[in-house]
Design an enzyme around this catalytic site. Sequence first.
Site, PDB file in Angstrom:
ATOM      1  N   LEU A  13     -25.623  45.442  12.109  1.00  0.00           N
ATOM      2  CA  LEU A  13     -26.895  45.232  11.915  1.00  0.00           C
ATOM      3  C   LEU A  13     -27.158  44.340  13.152  1.00  0.00           C
ATOM      4  O   LEU A  13     -26.654  43.504  13.393  1.00  0.00           O
ATOM      5  CB  LEU A  13     -26.911  44.272  10.670  1.00  0.00           C
ATOM      6  CG  LEU A  13     -28.255  44.177   9.904  1.00  0.00           C
ATOM      7  CD1 LEU A  13     -29.153  45.585   9.753  1.00  0.00           C
ATOM      8  CD2 LEU A  13     -28.092  43.368   8.831  1.00  0.00           C
ATOM      9  N   ASP A  14     -28.091  44.720  13.876  1.00  0.00           N
ATOM     10  CA  ASP A  14     -28.497  44.116  15.185  1.00  0.00           C
ATOM     11  C   ASP A  14     -28.736  42.609  15.055  1.00  0.00           C
ATOM     12  O   ASP A  14     -29.069  42.347  14.032  1.00  0.00           O
ATOM     13  CB  ASP A  14     -29.197  44.934  15.958  1.00  0.00           C
ATOM     14  CG  ASP A  14     -31.034  44.519  15.654  1.00  0.00           C
ATOM     15  OD1 ASP A  14     -31.272  43.783  15.368  1.00  0.00           O
ATOM     16  OD2 ASP A  14     -31.551  45.825  15.317  1.00  0.00           O
ATOM     17  N   LYS A  15     -28.588  41.994  16.247  1.00  0.00           N
ATOM     18  CA  LYS A  15     -28.618  40.455  16.294  1.00  0.00           C
ATOM     19  C   LYS A  15     -29.809  39.893  15.458  1.00  0.00           C
ATOM     20  O   LYS A  15     -29.762  38.830  14.934  1.00  0.00           O
ATOM     21  CB  LYS A  15     -28.220  40.084  17.805  1.00  0.00           C
ATOM     22  CG  LYS A  15     -28.231  38.592  17.694  1.00  0.00           C
ATOM     23  CD  LYS A  15     -27.896  38.084  19.321  1.00  0.00           C
ATOM     24  CE  LYS A  15     -27.815  36.633  19.615  1.00  0.00           C
ATOM     25  NZ  LYS A  15     -27.437  36.248  20.755  1.00  0.00           N
ATOM     26  N   ASP A  16     -30.910  40.612  15.836  1.00  0.00           N
ATOM     27  CA  ASP A  16     -32.438  40.158  15.509  1.00  0.00           C
ATOM     28  C   ASP A  16     -32.663  40.644  14.211  1.00  0.00           C
ATOM     29  O   ASP A  16     -33.568  39.964  13.482  1.00  0.00           O
ATOM     30  CB  ASP A  16     -33.436  40.623  16.193  1.00  0.00           C
ATOM     31  CG  ASP A  16     -33.299  40.310  17.926  1.00  0.00           C
ATOM     32  OD1 ASP A  16     -32.749  38.928  17.829  1.00  0.00           O
ATOM     33  OD2 ASP A  16     -33.471  40.898  18.628  1.00  0.00           O
ATOM     34  N   SER A  17     -31.981  41.439  13.578  1.00  0.00           N
ATOM     35  CA  SER A  17     -32.078  41.757  12.053  1.00  0.00           C
ATOM     36  C   SER A  17     -31.556  40.987  11.163  1.00  0.00           C
ATOM     37  O   SER A  17     -30.470  40.396  11.630  1.00  0.00           O
ATOM     38  CB  SER A  17     -31.562  43.168  11.788  1.00  0.00           C
ATOM     39  OG  SER A  17     -32.481  43.922  12.946  1.00  0.00           O
TER      40      SER A  17
END
Length: 240
Positions: free
Chosen positions: A103-107
């Site tokens: 789950l990408d860093k900003d999500s």
Amino acid sequence: MEDNIRLNKFLSDAGVCSRRAADKAIEAGEVLVNGKPAVMGQRISEGDKVEYAGKLVSNADKKPILLAYNKPAGIVCTAEKREKNNIVDHLNYPKRIYPIGRLDKDSTGLILLTNQGDLVNKIMRAVNAHEKEYVVSVDKEITGDFIKKMSNGVYLDELEVTTRKCKVRKLSKYEFNIILTQGLNRQIRRMCQMLGYRVKTLKRVRIMNINLADLKEDTYRDVTAEELKVLTSLLEGSKN
């Protein structure tokens, strides 16, 4: 230990990492068998001494672990120690675990962590088409045309692929719900960008039958026995 087992499966079963990560570690010389660097495709038997990153590995009496975690922004879904914000060190769980997918860093939102390698493979392999659900807010008003195009699949220039058809539902002027059955790199953000939108917030709220529900941000819980029973049923026939 199962006799004459592939080394990457042994490492996966022991909760060290996924099979793919095990292969990378073997290639990088981070795995030793009986004191010697392991080789790709190597098989091991009872009595062989396996070391990963300087530590002896055993899968004896390993209790299965499956956690649901509400990831905050800024945490990186990797077990890589060189990443200072890696999810494993951040949770500091007493047993060796690793994330199922990314789950990408900003999500934000739901990510599962486990010590079961086969479970990782069955959930994550795109061919198995298991559902993952998200709530997304964007910088412009959501139109019917946007919903239609997102649902039918969007060609992603950077990846040179058209996304699978998916379920998309408008929630409010700037927010929508989307259910994917694939997990391309930053897929939702790329899809929105191709249609002239910018994602402001992205939150995963469900993986298959496991829901984020009211789990507080930056906290985790054990997946319940009933959830695991349903998950196991849904994974029957999945390739690993």
